[in-house]
Design a protein around this motif. Sequence first.
Motif, short mmCIF file in Angstrom:
data_model
loop_
_atom_site.label_atom_id
_atom_site.label_comp_id
_atom_site.label_asym_id
_atom_site.label_seq_id
_atom_site.Cartn_x
_atom_site.Cartn_y
_atom_site.Cartn_z
N ARG A 44 0.80 -1.23 0.00
CA ARG A 44 0.00 0.00 0.00
C ARG A 44 0.83 1.28 0.00
O ARG A 44 0.58 2.19 -0.79
CB ARG A 44 -0.88 -0.03 1.25
CG ARG A 44 -1.90 1.07 1.32
CD ARG A 44 -2.83 0.86 2.52
NE ARG A 44 -3.93 1.79 2.46
CZ ARG A 44 -5.07 1.57 1.80
NH1 ARG A 44 -5.25 0.45 1.13
NH2 ARG A 44 -6.03 2.47 1.80
N GLU A 45 1.80 1.35 0.90
CA GLU A 45 2.56 2.59 1.08
C GLU A 45 4.05 2.32 0.95
O GLU A 45 4.52 1.22 1.26
CB GLU A 45 2.30 3.20 2.48
CG GLU A 45 0.85 3.44 2.83
CD GLU A 45 0.24 4.68 2.16
OE1 GLU A 45 0.91 5.29 1.29
OE2 GLU A 45 -0.91 5.01 2.49
N LEU A 82 0.49 8.32 -5.56
CA LEU A 82 -0.78 8.69 -4.94
C LEU A 82 -1.51 7.41 -4.49
O LEU A 82 -1.52 7.07 -3.32
CB LEU A 82 -1.61 9.52 -5.91
CG LEU A 82 -0.87 10.74 -6.52
CD1 LEU A 82 -1.72 11.45 -7.57
CD2 LEU A 82 -0.43 11.73 -5.46
N ASN A 84 -4.71 6.57 -4.45
CA ASN A 84 -6.00 6.66 -3.77
C ASN A 84 -7.02 5.72 -4.39
O ASN A 84 -7.83 5.13 -3.69
CB ASN A 84 -6.54 8.09 -3.85
CG ASN A 84 -5.55 9.10 -3.28
OD1 ASN A 84 -4.87 8.82 -2.31
ND2 ASN A 84 -5.47 10.27 -3.90
N ASP B 75 -6.01 7.27 5.61
CA ASP B 75 -6.40 6.14 4.75
C ASP B 75 -5.37 5.91 3.65
O ASP B 75 -5.23 4.80 3.14
CB ASP B 75 -7.78 6.41 4.15
CG ASP B 75 -8.85 6.46 5.22
OD1 ASP B 75 -8.86 5.58 6.09
OD2 ASP B 75 -9.65 7.42 5.21
N LYS B 76 -4.65 6.97 3.29
CA LYS B 76 -3.62 6.85 2.25
C LYS B 76 -2.65 8.00 2.42
O LYS B 76 -3.01 9.05 2.94
CB LYS B 76 -4.29 6.93 0.85
CG LYS B 76 -3.40 6.56 -0.31
CD LYS B 76 -3.04 5.08 -0.35
CE LYS B 76 -1.93 4.77 -1.34
NZ LYS B 76 -0.60 5.33 -0.97
N ILE B 77 -1.42 7.76 1.97
CA ILE B 77 -0.43 8.82 1.89
C ILE B 77 -0.23 9.16 0.41
O ILE B 77 -0.17 8.26 -0.43
CB ILE B 77 0.92 8.39 2.50
CG1 ILE B 77 0.84 8.33 4.02
CG2 ILE B 77 2.06 9.29 2.04
CD1 ILE B 77 0.87 9.69 4.72
N ARG B 96 -4.27 11.48 3.47
CA ARG B 96 -5.59 11.53 2.81
C ARG B 96 -6.58 10.66 3.56
O ARG B 96 -6.21 9.63 4.13
CB ARG B 96 -5.46 11.04 1.35
CG ARG B 96 -4.46 11.81 0.50
CD ARG B 96 -4.89 13.26 0.29
NE ARG B 96 -6.28 13.35 -0.15
CZ ARG B 96 -6.67 13.26 -1.43
NH1 ARG B 96 -5.76 13.12 -2.39
NH2 ARG B 96 -7.94 13.35 -1.76
#
Lengths: 136, 136
Positions: A44-45, A82, A84, B75-77, B96
Amino acid sequence: MTDCPLCACADEAVLWRDGFCRVIWVDDARYPGFCRVILNAHVREMTDLPAEQRRRLMEVVFAVEAAVREVTRPDKINLASLGNVVPHVHWHVIPRWVDDVNFPEPIWAPAQRAAMPRVVETDLKARIQALLQIPE
Amino acid sequence: MTDCPLCACADEAVLWRDGFCRVIWVDDARYPGFCRVILNAHVREMTDLPAEQRRRLMEVVFAVEAAVREVTRPDKINLASLGNVVPHVHWHVIPRWVDDVNFPEPIWAPAQRAAMPRVVETDLKARIQALLQIPE
């Protein structure tokens, strides 16, 4: 992840890949030379990766930036991770020009002007691929 | 560069700095925790830096990402180095949330909804600063 489009990796124009990540061509006439670097694993990150893997992925991103600059001579490079919509680590490497449709705003902002018919050499993709120098 | 706002570095809320770069707090109520990592030198692109300096700058960016995640639990970077307006290397580190004003679009896209009055702890900035673990 069976429902992740970056895990499925269908219909990708791959310029380079190894067991860790891949470089794909983004076919966007507004930003000729736009490439993406996609981690193969569904993570995810960036800070979910060990430091050594973060370093390696950025090494590939910067190798792509260098090749895109060399071939397209943009006024600026934009880099972004990003995720998202698709939370699977990937990096956008986007050449920008002062007369492109969004400049100086990010490409996701509303258009600033009509899209200019930019000169796009037919072998741009092949030239970037040939110039990609990704360290071992 | 005398006319570059990132060289002038006026009115910055600096969370950390050394001779190479600095981490600043971006006071944006829509994205509480938003930080920026700014190279001190006036350099245009990441690939204008030697590889070792690129690695160091990203190490700082990821240290900021880790602290922002720990404190704000987003929830997100989103990470981005754009510089179209100010061509001096700087990185946006943006937390985010699925209900933020632009999600899932980038923060530069048109709003998707009214801004939600997010809970912002009064000591968010100090907590991120305290958690910043930037390697030597």
